[in-house]
Design a protein around this motif. Structure first.
Motif, PDB file in Angstrom:
ATOM      1  N   ILE A   1       0.835  -1.197   0.000  1.00 28.51           N
ATOM      2  CA  ILE A   1       0.000   0.000   0.000  1.00 28.51           C
ATOM      3  C   ILE A   1       0.869   1.247   0.000  1.00 28.51           C
ATOM      4  CG2 ILE A   1      -1.688   1.279   1.377  1.00 28.51           C
ATOM      5  CD1 ILE A   1      -2.778  -1.355   2.295  1.00 28.51           C
ATOM      6  N   MET A   2       2.031   1.162   0.630  1.00 32.77           N
ATOM      7  CA  MET A   2       2.978   2.271   0.660  1.00 32.77           C
ATOM      8  C   MET A   2       4.309   1.755   0.157  1.00 32.77           C
ATOM      9  SD  MET A   2       1.976   3.990   4.260  1.00 32.77           S
ATOM     10  CE  MET A   2       3.172   5.270   4.010  1.00 32.77           C
TER      11      MET A   2
ATOM     12  N   ARG B   1      -6.804   7.347   5.128  1.00 31.99           N
ATOM     13  CA  ARG B   1      -5.508   6.668   5.157  1.00 31.99           C
ATOM     14  C   ARG B   1      -5.380   5.787   6.404  1.00 31.99           C
ATOM     15  NH1 ARG B   1      -2.796   5.545   0.994  1.00 31.99           N
ATOM     16  NH2 ARG B   1      -1.183   4.961   2.475  1.00 31.99           N
ATOM     17  N   THR B   2      -5.788   6.320   7.543  1.00 39.22           N
ATOM     18  CA  THR B   2      -5.702   5.563   8.792  1.00 39.22           C
ATOM     19  C   THR B   2      -6.579   4.318   8.730  1.00 39.22           C
ATOM     20  OG1 THR B   2      -5.343   7.626  10.016  1.00 39.22           O
ATOM     21  CG2 THR B   2      -5.977   5.699  11.291  1.00 39.22           C
ATOM     22  N   ALA B   3      -7.808   4.470   8.236  1.00 35.30           N
ATOM     23  CA  ALA B   3      -8.748   3.345   8.170  1.00 35.30           C
ATOM     24  C   ALA B   3      -8.256   2.260   7.215  1.00 35.30           C
ATOM     25  CB  ALA B   3     -10.121   3.851   7.745  1.00 35.30           C
ATOM     26  N   ILE B   4      -7.753   2.660   6.059  1.00 39.89           N
ATOM     27  CA  ILE B   4      -7.285   1.678   5.074  1.00 39.89           C
ATOM     28  C   ILE B   4      -6.066   0.918   5.600  1.00 39.89           C
ATOM     29  CG2 ILE B   4      -6.220   1.423   2.794  1.00 39.89           C
ATOM     30  CD1 ILE B   4      -7.990   3.741   1.847  1.00 39.89           C
ATOM     31  N   GLU B   5      -5.154   1.627   6.223  1.00 40.32           N
ATOM     32  CA  GLU B   5      -3.965   0.970   6.759  1.00 40.32           C
ATOM     33  C   GLU B   5      -4.321   0.008   7.889  1.00 40.32           C
ATOM     34  OE1 GLU B   5      -1.313   4.123   7.771  1.00 40.32           O
ATOM     35  OE2 GLU B   5      -1.177   4.846   5.712  1.00 40.32           O
ATOM     36  N   ASN B   6      -5.253   0.405   8.761  1.00 38.04           N
ATOM     37  CA  ASN B   6      -5.692  -0.483   9.844  1.00 38.04           C
ATOM     38  C   ASN B   6      -6.394  -1.718   9.287  1.00 38.04           C
ATOM     39  OD1 ASN B   6      -4.672   1.175  11.826  1.00 38.04           O
ATOM     40  ND2 ASN B   6      -6.596   2.225  12.213  1.00 38.04           N
ATOM     41  N   PHE B   7      -7.204  -1.509   8.254  1.00 38.65           N
ATOM     42  CA  PHE B   7      -7.903  -2.632   7.627  1.00 38.65           C
ATOM     43  C   PHE B   7      -6.906  -3.606   7.006  1.00 38.65           C
ATOM     44  CE2 PHE B   7     -10.044  -4.459   3.830  1.00 38.65           C
ATOM     45  CZ  PHE B   7     -11.055  -5.154   4.479  1.00 38.65           C
ATOM     46  N   ALA B   8      -5.908  -3.065   6.321  1.00 37.29           N
ATOM     47  CA  ALA B   8      -4.886  -3.903   5.691  1.00 37.29           C
ATOM     48  C   ALA B   8      -4.101  -4.686   6.735  1.00 37.29           C
ATOM     49  CB  ALA B   8      -3.945  -3.044   4.855  1.00 37.29           C
TER      50      ALA B   8
ATOM     51  N   GLN C   1     -16.804  -4.707   6.977  1.00 37.69           N
ATOM     52  CA  GLN C   1     -16.032  -3.501   7.273  1.00 37.69           C
ATOM     53  C   GLN C   1     -15.370  -2.950   6.012  1.00 37.69           C
ATOM     54  OE1 GLN C   1     -13.352  -4.914  10.320  1.00 37.69           O
ATOM     55  NE2 GLN C   1     -14.778  -4.463  11.983  1.00 37.69           N
ATOM     56  N   GLY C   2     -14.829  -3.836   5.202  1.00 33.54           N
ATOM     57  CA  GLY C   2     -14.175  -3.405   3.974  1.00 33.54           C
ATOM     58  C   GLY C   2     -15.150  -2.772   2.994  1.00 33.54           C
ATOM     59  N   THR C   3     -16.337  -3.349   2.883  1.00 34.30           N
ATOM     60  CA  THR C   3     -17.359  -2.790   1.991  1.00 34.30           C
ATOM     61  C   THR C   3     -17.798  -1.411   2.452  1.00 34.30           C
ATOM     62  OG1 THR C   3     -18.155  -5.025   1.465  1.00 34.30           O
ATOM     63  CG2 THR C   3     -19.627  -3.194   0.981  1.00 34.30           C
ATOM     64  N   THR C   4     -17.954  -1.254   3.772  1.00 36.81           N
ATOM     65  CA  THR C   4     -18.332   0.051   4.331  1.00 36.81           C
ATOM     66  C   THR C   4     -17.247   1.083   4.083  1.00 36.81           C
ATOM     67  OG1 THR C   4     -19.650  -1.008   6.073  1.00 36.81           O
ATOM     68  CG2 THR C   4     -18.991   1.283   6.436  1.00 36.81           C
ATOM     69  N   LEU C   5     -15.999   0.686   4.280  1.00 37.34           N
ATOM     70  CA  LEU C   5     -14.882   1.598   4.067  1.00 37.34           C
ATOM     71  C   LEU C   5     -14.776   1.993   2.599  1.00 37.34           C
ATOM     72  CD1 LEU C   5     -12.433   3.123   5.050  1.00 37.34           C
ATOM     73  CD2 LEU C   5     -11.115   0.996   4.993  1.00 37.34           C
ATOM     74  N   LEU C   6     -14.985   1.045   1.708  1.00 42.11           N
ATOM     75  CA  LEU C   6     -14.955   1.345   0.279  1.00 42.11           C
ATOM     76  C   LEU C   6     -16.033   2.365  -0.083  1.00 42.11           C
ATOM     77  CD1 LEU C   6     -13.937   0.845  -2.599  1.00 42.11           C
ATOM     78  CD2 LEU C   6     -15.473  -1.133  -2.721  1.00 42.11           C
ATOM     79  N   SER C   7     -17.207   2.224   0.504  1.00 44.00           N
ATOM     80  CA  SER C   7     -18.298   3.174   0.247  1.00 44.00           C
ATOM     81  C   SER C   7     -17.928   4.572   0.717  1.00 44.00           C
ATOM     82  CB  SER C   7     -19.582   2.712   0.946  1.00 44.00           C
ATOM     83  OG  SER C   7     -20.012   1.463   0.441  1.00 44.00           O
TER      84      SER C   7
ATOM     85  N   GLU D   1      -6.778   5.959  -6.053  1.00 47.91           N
ATOM     86  CA  GLU D   1      -5.849   4.920  -5.620  1.00 47.91           C
ATOM     87  C   GLU D   1      -6.356   4.215  -4.370  1.00 47.91           C
ATOM     88  OE1 GLU D   1      -2.134   6.952  -5.275  1.00 47.91           O
ATOM     89  OE2 GLU D   1      -1.656   6.758  -7.412  1.00 47.91           O
ATOM     90  N   ASN D   2      -7.009   4.968  -3.474  1.00 48.16           N
ATOM     91  CA  ASN D   2      -7.601   4.354  -2.281  1.00 48.16           C
ATOM     92  C   ASN D   2      -8.704   3.374  -2.667  1.00 48.16           C
ATOM     93  OD1 ASN D   2      -5.945   5.728  -0.513  1.00 48.16           O
ATOM     94  ND2 ASN D   2      -7.427   7.357  -0.088  1.00 48.16           N
ATOM     95  N   VAL D   3      -9.530   3.776  -3.621  1.00 49.16           N
ATOM     96  CA  VAL D   3     -10.605   2.902  -4.098  1.00 49.16           C
ATOM     97  C   VAL D   3     -10.018   1.637  -4.720  1.00 49.16           C
ATOM     98  CG1 VAL D   3     -12.429   2.647  -5.832  1.00 49.16           C
ATOM     99  CG2 VAL D   3     -12.317   4.715  -4.444  1.00 49.16           C
ATOM    100  N   THR D   4      -8.999   1.796  -5.542  1.00 46.43           N
ATOM    101  CA  THR D   4      -8.353   0.649  -6.193  1.00 46.43           C
ATOM    102  C   THR D   4      -7.763  -0.300  -5.159  1.00 46.43           C
ATOM    103  OG1 THR D   4      -7.820   2.012  -8.129  1.00 46.43           O
ATOM    104  CG2 THR D   4      -6.591  -0.045  -7.859  1.00 46.43           C
ATOM    105  N   THR D   5      -7.121   0.272  -4.142  1.00 41.35           N
ATOM    106  CA  THR D   5      -6.533  -0.538  -3.080  1.00 41.35           C
ATOM    107  C   THR D   5      -7.601  -1.349  -2.356  1.00 41.35           C
ATOM    108  OG1 THR D   5      -4.686   0.981  -2.700  1.00 41.35           O
ATOM    109  CG2 THR D   5      -5.281  -0.469  -0.889  1.00 41.35           C
TER     110      THR D   5
END
Length: 366
Positions: A63-64, A235-242, A295-301, A321-325
Motif C-alpha cells: 500500500i505504501m 488513510r488511517t482506516a485503510i492501513e488499519n484494515f490492511a 467492514q471493507g465494503t463500508t470503508l470502500l463506500s 488509488e484508495n478505491v483501487t486498493t
C-alpha cells in the motif's frame, strides 16, 4: 489392529484392547499417522496460496511503496493533522506527484523528526512509477517573510527523502519581503545544497502557467477537491484494515496447517472432541472473515462517497488509488474466504467419515 507385513504398516482405527486385562493396549497411542485425502490436500494448497496473496496485498509495503518498515498514519497522526505539508493528489504535466507546503506560521518551529516523518510518509504513498518521476514541491509563503522561505528551502534540501524534480515558491506578497526573497534566492542558492530548479512566482495565476488548475487545491486557485481531515481518516482506516487482513491471513495459514497435519483419532470420543474443537475454531475464523468483508465494503463506500454523492464530482488521484486498493483487498479477501470454506468442507468430510467408520466398527464389534 496394526501389524507389520513386509515392512508396511497397516492401520486400524479401532482402539486395541488387551484380551487379558481388558485395558487399552499401551503400545498404541490414541492417534496414528496423518491421513489426508487428495481433495483436502488440493484445497489446503489453494487456501495457502490465497492466504499468501492476501498477506502480500495487505502488507504495508504494497500500500505504501517502501522497502523498509514504513510509518503508518496512526503513528504520526498529530503531525499529519498540523497540515504543514499535504499530498493532495495533484500531478504535474509528466505525472509527478505534487507536495504542497501551505501557509503555516509555525513552520520553523516544527521539530526535525516530525518534519522528516511526515515527508517520509507522504513520499512513500505514490506508486514506484510516479515517485521515480520526481516530486514537485509548491511552497506557499505569500503571507510570510524571506526568512521563512529560506528556512523552508533549507529544510527541504536537507531532509526531503524523495526524488525532487522542481520547486515552486509563491513569493511573499509584501514588497520589502519580496525584494529580500529575490535577492536571497540569488545569493543563497548554493547554500540550499540542491541542484533542483527553483521557480519563483508572484501569484497563483503565474503558478497556473506551470501546473494545471485541476491539479491544484482551492487555496492555490485550483479546482482540485481536497479535505485534509478526510484524507487522514481514510488513510488511517485503510492501513488499519490492511493490517487486520494481514493478521487474519496469518491466522488462517496457521489453522490450515494445524488441520492438514492433524492425526486421525482412534476412538469415537477423541474424534468427536476433535471435530467439535475444529468446528469452534473454524466458526470463529469464519465470523472474522465475514466481519472483515462488511467492514471493507463500508470503508470502500466511504472512500467512494465524493463521486457517488456528487455525480458531477470526480475522484482525485489519491481517492482513486484508495478505491483501487480497497477493491483489490476485498477481491482477494473473497477468494481467501472461498478457499477456506472449500478446505474446511474437505476436512470436515474426512473427520465425519472417520467417525462414521468408528461407529460402524464399534457396532460391528458388539
Amino acid at each position: 489392529m496394526e501389524s507389520e507385513r513386509g515392512g508396511a504398516v497397516c492401520w486400524n482405527p479401532v482402539v486395541v484392547w488387551c484380551t487379558k486385562c481388558e485395558q487399552q493396549d499401551p503400545r498404541y497411542s490414541p492417534y496414528t499417522l496423518v491421513r489426508i485425502t487428495e481433495a483436502e490436500m488440493r484445497a489446503y494448497h489453494r487456501l495457502v496460496g490465497s492466504c499468501i496473496r492476501l498477506e502480500y496485498m495487505a502488507k504495508k509495503d504494497e500500500i505504501m511503496q517502501q522497502e523498509v518498515r514504513p510509518l503508518m498514519a496512526v503513528e504520526i497522526i498529530e503531525q499529519l493533522h498540523r497540515q504543514f505539508a499535504i499530498l493532495s493528489g495533484g500531478r504535474g504535466e509528466d505525472g509527478a506527484p505534487i507536495i504542497t507546503f501551505p501557509e503555516f506560521s509555525g513552520f520553523k518551529h516544527i521539530p526535525d523528526e516530525d518534519f522528516l516523518n511526515v515527508m517520509t510518509y507522504l513520499t512513500s504513498i505514490p506508486s514506484v512509477e510516479a515517485a521515480s518521476i520526481g516530486f514537485v514541491v509548491v511552497i506557499d509563503r505569500r503571507r510570510d517573510k524571506w526568512s521563512s522561505v529560506k528556512a523552508s528551502l533549507t529544510r527541504i534540501a536537507v531532509a526531503f527523502p524523495g526524488n525532487l524534480q522542481l520547486i515552486f515558491i509563491l513569493r511573499p506578497s509584501r514588497f520589502i519581503q519580496r525584494t529580500f526573497t529575490d535577492i536571497g534566492i540569488k545569493y543563497y542558492q548554493n547554500e540550499f545544497k540542491t541542484k533542483v530548479p527553483i521557480i519563483m512566482v508572484n501569484s497563483v495565476s503565474d503558478l497556473h502557467g506551470y501546473i494545471d488548475k485541476s491539479q491544484l487545491t482551492r487555496e492555490l486557485g485550483g479546482t482540485l477537491e481536497y479535505r485534509h481531515g478526510q484524507w487522514v481518516n481514510h488513510r488511517t482506516a485503510i492501513e488499519n484494515f490492511a493490517l487486520t487482513l494481514k493478521t487474519t491471513a496469518q491466522m488462517l495459514q496457521t489453522f490450515g496447517a494445524c488441520l492438514a497435519t492433524t492425526e486421525l483419532p482412534r476412538s469415537m470420543l477423541s474424534t468427536e472432541d476433535l471435530l467439535m474443537s475444529h468446528t469452534r475454531q473454524r466458526d470463529k475464523l469464519q465470523d472474522e472473515l465475514k466481519l472483515l468483508g462488511k467492514q471493507g465494503t463500508t470503508l470502500l463506500s466511504c472512500v467512494q462517497e465524493p463521486a457517488t454523492k456528487y455525480p458531477n464530482s470526480k475522484l482525485n488521484l489519491n481517492q482513486f488509488e484508495n478505491v483501487t486498493t480497497m477493491e483489490r483487498l476485498l477481491v482477494q479477501l473473497d477468494e481467501t474466504e472461498k478457499a477456506f470454506s472449500q478446505f474446511w468442507s474437505e476436512h470436515h468430510l474426512k473427520l465425519n467419515q472417520c467417525l462414521q467408520l468408528q461407529h460402524f466398527e464399534h457396532d460391528f464389534c458388539k
